[in-house]
Design a protein around this motif. Structure first.
Motif, short mmCIF file in Angstrom:
data_model
loop_
_atom_site.label_atom_id
_atom_site.label_comp_id
_atom_site.label_asym_id
_atom_site.label_seq_id
_atom_site.Cartn_x
_atom_site.Cartn_y
_atom_site.Cartn_z
N MET A 1 -8.14 60.39 92.03
CA MET A 1 -7.59 61.69 91.62
C MET A 1 -6.07 61.55 91.51
O MET A 1 -5.40 61.18 92.46
CB MET A 1 -7.95 62.76 92.63
CG MET A 1 -7.60 64.18 92.20
SD MET A 1 -8.17 65.38 93.43
CE MET A 1 -7.79 66.91 92.60
N PRO A 171 -12.22 65.89 96.89
CA PRO A 171 -11.57 66.99 96.15
C PRO A 171 -11.91 68.38 96.66
O PRO A 171 -11.12 69.32 96.49
CB PRO A 171 -12.10 66.80 94.71
CG PRO A 171 -12.52 65.37 94.64
CD PRO A 171 -13.04 65.05 96.01
N TYR A 174 -9.35 70.57 98.53
CA TYR A 174 -8.02 69.98 98.50
C TYR A 174 -7.07 70.92 97.74
O TYR A 174 -7.17 71.08 96.53
CB TYR A 174 -8.05 68.60 97.84
CG TYR A 174 -6.70 67.91 97.81
CD1 TYR A 174 -6.24 67.21 98.93
CD2 TYR A 174 -5.89 67.95 96.67
CE1 TYR A 174 -5.02 66.59 98.91
CE2 TYR A 174 -4.66 67.31 96.66
CZ TYR A 174 -4.23 66.64 97.78
OH TYR A 174 -3.00 66.01 97.77
N PHE A 177 -8.97 73.32 95.62
CA PHE A 177 -9.85 72.88 94.52
C PHE A 177 -11.28 73.24 94.88
O PHE A 177 -11.77 72.93 95.97
CB PHE A 177 -9.71 71.37 94.32
CG PHE A 177 -10.34 70.86 93.04
CD1 PHE A 177 -9.65 70.95 91.84
CD2 PHE A 177 -11.63 70.32 93.03
CE1 PHE A 177 -10.22 70.49 90.66
CE2 PHE A 177 -12.21 69.87 91.86
CZ PHE A 177 -11.50 69.96 90.67
N CYS A 182 -13.94 65.94 89.81
CA CYS A 182 -13.19 66.40 88.63
C CYS A 182 -13.91 65.91 87.38
O CYS A 182 -14.28 64.73 87.29
CB CYS A 182 -11.77 65.84 88.63
SG CYS A 182 -10.77 66.35 90.03
N HIS A 191 -8.14 66.59 86.24
CA HIS A 191 -8.34 67.72 87.16
C HIS A 191 -9.17 68.85 86.56
O HIS A 191 -9.03 70.01 86.95
CB HIS A 191 -7.00 68.26 87.67
CG HIS A 191 -6.18 67.24 88.38
ND1 HIS A 191 -4.82 67.39 88.57
CD2 HIS A 191 -6.52 66.05 88.94
CE1 HIS A 191 -4.35 66.32 89.21
NE2 HIS A 191 -5.37 65.51 89.45
N THR A 210 -13.88 60.93 94.47
CA THR A 210 -13.26 60.45 95.71
C THR A 210 -14.13 60.86 96.88
O THR A 210 -14.57 62.01 96.95
CB THR A 210 -11.85 61.03 95.91
OG1 THR A 210 -11.09 60.91 94.71
CG2 THR A 210 -11.12 60.30 97.03
N ASP A 219 -11.21 56.18 95.98
CA ASP A 219 -10.88 57.00 94.81
C ASP A 219 -11.06 56.18 93.53
O ASP A 219 -10.50 55.08 93.39
CB ASP A 219 -9.42 57.45 94.95
CG ASP A 219 -9.03 58.53 93.96
OD1 ASP A 219 -9.87 58.96 93.17
OD2 ASP A 219 -7.85 58.95 94.01
N TRP A 331 -5.02 73.74 87.96
CA TRP A 331 -5.58 72.40 88.02
C TRP A 331 -5.84 71.81 86.63
O TRP A 331 -5.32 70.74 86.32
CB TRP A 331 -6.90 72.40 88.83
CG TRP A 331 -6.72 72.59 90.29
CD1 TRP A 331 -6.96 73.71 91.02
CD2 TRP A 331 -6.20 71.62 91.22
NE1 TRP A 331 -6.64 73.51 92.34
CE2 TRP A 331 -6.18 72.24 92.49
CE3 TRP A 331 -5.78 70.30 91.10
CZ2 TRP A 331 -5.75 71.57 93.63
CZ3 TRP A 331 -5.35 69.64 92.24
CH2 TRP A 331 -5.33 70.27 93.48
#
Length: 361
Positions: A1, A171, A174, A177, A182, A191, A210, A219, A331
């Motif tokens: 990411m 993610p 985070y 998010f 993603c 993203h 990830t 990741d 994002w």
């Protein structure tokens, strides 16, 4: 990411691009020359001829790149419907017994850690385990890509595989998010938030996975084809993966970080593609994002690699502009002109003689 570089940083570094303005350099008029070699000075004459030949070789390459750009602009192969925000389903639950990273308890976006991720033998083995799982999850996610499948369905399947293996989808939560992966389709640089949009024949989609396993993040990402993809998209995706590979190839103990951006930019420019400066690679290990930030474009950033260190290399290339816009979700980031973008990412471990790719199946 990918991490995002602040504008004050990204504006300081840039790759070299050919000007799009018309000039005599790019004239289509036939080029003729008659090198004069004096019989009294054959050595100087030969040198002049070689210099002129090199200049013509560079001119031919510049003209080839310009023709490819014009062809992409004047002969679009397929009209794509611009992306728009659709329905995002609720966040998926994670069992209580699964270890969670510390940022999950807050919606605040964590600061980039200044701590380089350098590991002892135990740490390296844990990194290998996390990265291997991330690679397997990404491989599985790719098998789901086909017309009519929604990105939300991909997210759900990825989420389930990660928690089934006792890991946490990094993610999720985070900086707020809302999803476990993603999914960035077509003009989305990175993203992208999974939603109810169905994939269409001819789409390209980057899936960024990830996982957080036993206290370590792994990741990785890859751009996949959905159905029948046109040649321009195939070329962009192929060259993007090659750029990542060339960036990895310069890595070893003591190597300068800036060599990564130089090698990536050199290869991208051969095909007339742009290298996005805003999003960068990063250190990864016990924390999700840390120093060093890995710039994928030409730069003069100081610093060198250290044995036992882990970080990501994850260039984003575009068919058109590298300028971007971000949706109100803070994002989803798209190319400003709607042109396609592609990305590939690996987590690597620096060794004495090179780099071990940890996120390879």
């Amino acid at each position: 990411m990918a991490s995002s570089v602040a504008a004050s940083i990204s504006s300081c570094f840039h790759g070299e691009h050919l000007s799009s303005s018309r000039s005599s350099l790019f004239s289509r008029d036939t080029l003729t020359f008659s090198p004069f070699i004096s019989s009294g000075n054959n050595s100087n004459g030969r040198k002049q001829f070689l210099v002129l030949a090199k200049r013509l070789s560079g001119l031919e390459e510049a003209m080839r790149i310009r023709r490819e750009r014009e062809q992409r602009t004047t002969n679009p192969t397929k009209r794509r419907t611009p992306l728009r925000r659709l329905k995002v389903s609720p966040r998926l639950p994670v069992p209580d017994h699964i270890q969670k990273p510390p940022y999950v308890s807050t919606k605040v976006l964590p600061e980039i850690s200044s701590e380089f991720q350098i590991h002892d033998e135990e740490g390296i083995e844990r990194m290998r385990a996390a990265c291997h799982l991330a690679a397997k999850v990404l491989e599985y996610a790719g098998t789901l890509v086909r017309p009519s499948v929604t990105t939300n369905e991909i997210d759900k399947a990825v989420h389930q595989m990660i928690i089934d293996n006792g890991a946490y989808p990094s993610p999720l939560g985070y900086g707020g998010f809302p999803k476990s992966v993603c999914t960035s389709v077509n003009e989305c640089m990175c993203h992208g938030i999974p939603d109810s949009r169905q994939l269409q024949d001819g789409d390209i989609i980057n899936i960024d996975v990830t996982v957080y396993l036993n206290g370590y993040h792994g990741d990785t990402s890859k751009t996949f084809f959905c159905g029948n993809v046109d040649d321009a998209a195939k070329r962009l995706v192929k060259v993007t993966e090659e750029c990542m590979e060339r960036g990895i190839a310069v890595c070893k103990d003591g190597a300068l970080f800036r060599k990564i951006g130089k090698r990536i930019s050199e290869h991208a420019e051969k095909f007339g593609f742009g290298v996005v400066e805003r999003f960068v690679g990063h250190g990864v290990g016990t924390v999700f994002h840390s120093e060093p930030l890995i710039l994928h474009h030409r730069n003069e950033k100081p610093g060198s690699m250290v044995k036992g260190q882990t970080f990501t290399i994850e260039p984003i290339l575009t068919l058109g502009t590298t300028e971007c816009i971000t949706w109100e979700d803070n994002w989803t980031t798209l190319t400003r002109d709607g042109s396609l973008a592609a990305q590939f990412e690996h987590t690597i471990l620096i060794t004495a003689t090179g780099a071990e790719i940890l996120t390879k199946c």
